[in-house]
Design an enzyme around this catalytic site. Structure first.
Site, PDB file in Angstrom:
ATOM      1  N   LYS A  64      38.728  31.672  35.217  1.00  0.00           N
ATOM      2  CA  LYS A  64      39.017  32.692  36.224  1.00  0.00           C
ATOM      3  C   LYS A  64      40.198  32.280  37.077  1.00  0.00           C
ATOM      4  O   LYS A  64      40.203  31.135  37.520  1.00  0.00           O
ATOM      5  CB  LYS A  64      37.771  32.833  37.084  1.00  0.00           C
ATOM      6  CG  LYS A  64      37.887  33.783  38.219  1.00  0.00           C
ATOM      7  CD  LYS A  64      36.581  33.777  38.949  1.00  0.00           C
ATOM      8  CE  LYS A  64      36.713  34.640  40.162  1.00  0.00           C
ATOM      9  NZ  LYS A  64      35.619  34.490  41.045  1.00  0.00           N
ATOM     10  N   LYS A 104      37.742  27.465  37.592  1.00  0.00           N
ATOM     11  CA  LYS A 104      38.092  28.510  38.549  1.00  0.00           C
ATOM     12  C   LYS A 104      39.260  28.003  39.395  1.00  0.00           C
ATOM     13  O   LYS A 104      39.158  26.971  40.065  1.00  0.00           O
ATOM     14  CB  LYS A 104      36.892  28.831  39.438  1.00  0.00           C
ATOM     15  CG  LYS A 104      37.239  29.845  40.512  1.00  0.00           C
ATOM     16  CD  LYS A 104      36.007  30.353  41.216  1.00  0.00           C
ATOM     17  CE  LYS A 104      36.387  31.295  42.336  1.00  0.00           C
ATOM     18  NZ  LYS A 104      35.209  31.808  43.043  1.00  0.00           N
TER      19      LYS A 104
HETATM   20  C1  PBG Z   1      33.532  33.693  45.410  1.00  0.00           C
HETATM   21  C2  PBG Z   1      34.043  34.554  44.330  1.00  0.00           C
HETATM   22  C3  PBG Z   1      35.344  35.040  44.305  1.00  0.00           C
HETATM   23  C4  PBG Z   1      35.423  35.875  43.192  1.00  0.00           C
HETATM   24  C5  PBG Z   1      34.164  35.866  42.552  1.00  0.00           C
HETATM   25  N1  PBG Z   1      33.317  35.008  43.276  1.00  0.00           N
HETATM   26  C6  PBG Z   1      36.490  34.917  45.246  1.00  0.00           C
HETATM   27  C7  PBG Z   1      36.857  33.625  45.799  1.00  0.00           C
HETATM   28  O1  PBG Z   1      36.641  32.573  45.198  1.00  0.00           O
HETATM   29  O2  PBG Z   1      37.411  33.655  46.887  1.00  0.00           O
HETATM   30  C8  PBG Z   1      36.658  36.620  42.840  1.00  0.00           C
HETATM   31  C9  PBG Z   1      36.532  37.753  41.951  1.00  0.00           C
HETATM   32  C10 PBG Z   1      37.702  38.656  41.935  1.00  0.00           C
HETATM   33  O3  PBG Z   1      38.759  38.427  42.555  1.00  0.00           O
HETATM   34  O4  PBG Z   1      37.560  39.672  41.259  1.00  0.00           O
HETATM   35  N2  PBG Z   1      32.626  32.763  45.182  1.00  0.00           N
END
Ligand code: PBG
Length: 333
Positions: free
Chosen positions: A256, A202
């Site tokens: 992601k 991520k």
């Molecule tokens: C947070 C989380 C995030 C997303 C999913 N879980 C955002 C972040 O890390 O700030 C993002 C998903 C998206 O942007 O569609 N744990």
């Protein structure tokens, strides 16, 4: 190695492109609704459908509405959903305690969906950001997100969600060692069947902006998440993250965001040959949606193409806010 082929004119690659049926016959990658995961935003109250301005077409639902919408999505062929709560500001605290409460929004929704739409797989996010008043995914100690304290909190959150009936837990927090710790915690209560989907690679991405609006953490978040999410300039460490998460017991891994990181999806799939998921995040959705609204792109076509590209890159399943649109398109095709 690819064996040598006859040169032109014996070989004419256009030969296989001349009819629709022939193009379909030799198509290597396809989309199917069963591999689309629909992320659902939840809010408190009843009969609520609240627009999210930075994500046109996406709404937050109260639990009663979410159940109906998820049943509809299931009829379109969607088999799994992922829940994300918008926690009211007065319930956000430095320690994210609401995440551990048995009757919090996500747990209440999980029970209601299990009861009313039993065939749908429920994925619960493991991370504290919807619940903390500072908007970080973990606990802040002396101004820093503290790894091991955060992991303890994530264990508690995981158990809470498993008790509510989550089928899959998806840690999205990027703390070190959390997969092993969560697996251990789950096993102490005989939740050995709960699946762990690790957000293994991520990235610290600016494409998450609309999501933070959707869960209401944008104004809370001070600073950024670069001390735990990955640097967009790196690829090797994605493989290292995945290797560790698999050793710790992850059943599936995820990359992601998706589109700017398709190389990473391919590297992971080819290296580990494990279920590899992609999350087409809020900013990717918004980018395509706003372009379509402006008339610059055709929504159905660019969505299908973007998802097909993710499959080609090596994704086995894809989180996408357009899951329902695509599922209904595919069922008409
Ligand atoms: C947070 C989380 C995030 C997303 C999913 N879980 C955002 C972040 O890390 O700030 C993002 C998903 C998206 O942007 O569609 N744990």
């Amino acid at each position: 190695m690819v064996p040598e082929r006859a040169p032109f004119p014996a070989t004419r690659l256009r030969r296989l492109r001349q009819h629709a049926w022939l193009r379909d016959l030799v198509q290597e990658h396809r989309l199917h609704p069963s591999e689309l995961i629909w992320p659902v935003f939840l809010c408190e109250g009843q009969k609520q459908r609240i627009d999210i301005p930075s994500m046109p077409g996406v709404q937050r639902y109260s639990v009663d509405v979410a159940v109906v919408e998820i049943a509809r999505a299931h009829q379109l062929g969607i088999q799994a959903i992922a829940l994300f709560p918008q926690v009211p500001d007065n319930l956000k605290t430095p320690d994210g305690a609401e995440a551990f409460r048995k009757d919090n929004l996500v747990c209440t929704a999980t029970r209601a969906i299990k009861q009313n739409v039993p065939g749908v797989g429920i994925i619960c996010d493991v991370a504290l950001d919807p619940y903390t008043d500072h908007g970080q995914d973990g606990l802040v100690v002396d101004g820093e997100v503290h790894n091991d304290r955060s992991v303890e909190a994530l264990q508690r959150q995981s158990l809470n969600q498993a008790r509510a009936g989550a089928d899959i837990l998806a840690p999205s927090d990027m703390m070190d060692g959390r997969i092993a710790a969560i697996r251990d915690a789950l096993d102490t209560e005989s939740f050995e069947k709960v699946v762990l989907l690790s957000y293994a690679a991520k990235y610290a991405s600016s494409f998450y902006g609309p999501f933070r609006d959707a869960i209401g953490s944008t104004s809370n978040l001070k600073g950024d998440k670069r001390s735990y999410q990955m640097n967009p300039g790196n690829s090797n460490v994605a493989l290292h993250e995945v290797a560790l998460d698999l050793q710790e017991g992850a059943d599936m891994v995820m990359v992601k965001p998706a589109m700017p990181y398709m190389d990473i999806i391919g590297d992971i799939k080819r290296t580990f040959k494990v279920p590899t998921l992609a999350y087409q995040v809020s900013g990717e959705y918004a980018m395509l949606k706003f372009a379509a609204i402006a008339g610059a792109l055709t929504w159905d076509e660019v969505m299908l193409e973007s998802l097909l590209g993710l499959k080609r890159a090596g994704s086995d399943a894809i989180f996408t806010y357009a899951a329902r649109d695509i599922a209904s398109l595919l069922s008409k095709a």
